[in-house]
Design a protein around this motif. Structure first.
Motif, PDB file in Angstrom:
ATOM      1  N   GLY A  68       0.732  -1.215  -0.053  1.00  0.00           N
ATOM      2  CA  GLY A  68       0.176  -0.026  -0.118  1.00  0.00           C
ATOM      3  C   GLY A  68       0.764   1.202   0.169  1.00  0.00           C
ATOM      4  O   GLY A  68       0.497   2.298  -0.677  1.00  0.00           O
ATOM      5  N   LEU A  96      -8.200   1.758  -0.576  1.00  0.00           N
ATOM      6  CA  LEU A  96      -6.830   1.058  -0.495  1.00  0.00           C
ATOM      7  C   LEU A  96      -6.727   0.426   1.234  1.00  0.00           C
ATOM      8  O   LEU A  96      -6.213  -0.848   1.005  1.00  0.00           O
ATOM      9  CB  LEU A  96      -5.586   2.158  -0.760  1.00  0.00           C
ATOM     10  CG  LEU A  96      -4.273   1.545  -0.566  1.00  0.00           C
ATOM     11  CD1 LEU A  96      -4.003   0.279  -1.588  1.00  0.00           C
ATOM     12  CD2 LEU A  96      -3.414   2.717  -0.662  1.00  0.00           C
ATOM     13  N   ALA A 156      -6.938   2.110  -5.893  1.00  0.00           N
ATOM     14  CA  ALA A 156      -7.846   1.305  -5.176  1.00  0.00           C
ATOM     15  C   ALA A 156      -8.307  -0.012  -6.039  1.00  0.00           C
ATOM     16  O   ALA A 156      -8.308  -1.061  -5.488  1.00  0.00           O
ATOM     17  CB  ALA A 156      -9.005   2.234  -4.858  1.00  0.00           C
ATOM     18  N   ALA A 159      -5.194  -2.070  -6.442  1.00  0.00           N
ATOM     19  CA  ALA A 159      -5.042  -3.249  -5.144  1.00  0.00           C
ATOM     20  C   ALA A 159      -5.896  -4.367  -4.888  1.00  0.00           C
ATOM     21  O   ALA A 159      -5.456  -5.399  -4.456  1.00  0.00           O
ATOM     22  CB  ALA A 159      -5.127  -2.166  -3.830  1.00  0.00           C
TER      23      ALA A 159
END
Length: 209
Positions: A68, A96, A156, A159
């Motif tokens: 992240g 995220l 986002a 991920a």
């Protein structure tokens, strides 16, 4: 130039997909976690938590672990996939963090107990499978009427997508989550995603969803 230390896992693919989407030069260094490469002194100098991915930015010597944090750093460095508007930015970071704290860890537990070790811990299988399904429901609701998780395509999405790409390991039926299924397919069709998925090596085709 970015040096990426990675393996063929969802967390590793998050960063290789982002680098491909950014279109920047990078070198991918395979860290075979099955053979313990992540425990070597050389890797621990870069990623002291024994986990992939990790990067070294040759422009400034920065060594960075945690997927992240790496994604935020790269998005800010190259000015894409993380909005500068404060409200839009924090919304992307919110989702995220949802992936980092929820979808990833819970799906990972399903991989361990359901996919790799079925029948050894019934309670764990039931608990983590139920939580994974709950999280898919959260994402499905979020994606209702949306093309991407937060307005525009962002870190986002990058991920979350690699974790959803292992829906078969999680015994998730994507037809039960049609908004997630459609989103998954949209992202899977992106050429940069297809390239990033196969870093540092190809181990199979992208599941069709």
């Amino acid at each position: 130039m970015i040096d990426l230390y990675t393996w063929t896992t969802p967390n590793g693919r998050k960063v290789s997909i982002l680098l491909e989407e950014l279109g920047v030069e990078y070198n991918a260094h395979p860290i075979n976690i099955g053979q313990g490469d992540q425990k070597t002194p050389e890797f621990l100098e870069i990623g002291p938590n024994n986990k992939i991915p990790a990067i070294v930015d040759q422009d400034n010597g920065l060594k960075l672990m945690e997927s992240g944090a790496i994604m935020i750093y790269l998005a800010e460095k190259y000015g894409n996939f993380l909005p500068t508007d404060p409200m839009a930015r924090i919304r992307v970071i919110e989702w995220l963090m949802w992936q980092m704290g929820g979808l990833g860890p819970m799906a990972g537990q399903v991989h361990h107990f359901v996919h790799f070790n079925p029948g050894k811990a019934e309670y764990a299988e039931e608990r983590f499978s139920a939580e994974a399904n709950r999280l898919y429901g959260v994402l499905d609701k979020r994606l209702e009427g949306r093309e991407f998780i937060v307005d525009d395509y962002s870190i986002a999405d990058m991920a979350c997508w690699p974790w959803v790409s292992r829906y078969e390991w999680q015994q998730i039926d994507l037809t039960q989550y049609p908004n997630v299924r459609d989103w998954y397919r949209r992202i899977a069709a992106r050429e940069a995603v297809q390239r990033g998925y196969h870093v540092p090596k190809k181990v199979g085709e992208i599941p069709p969803g």
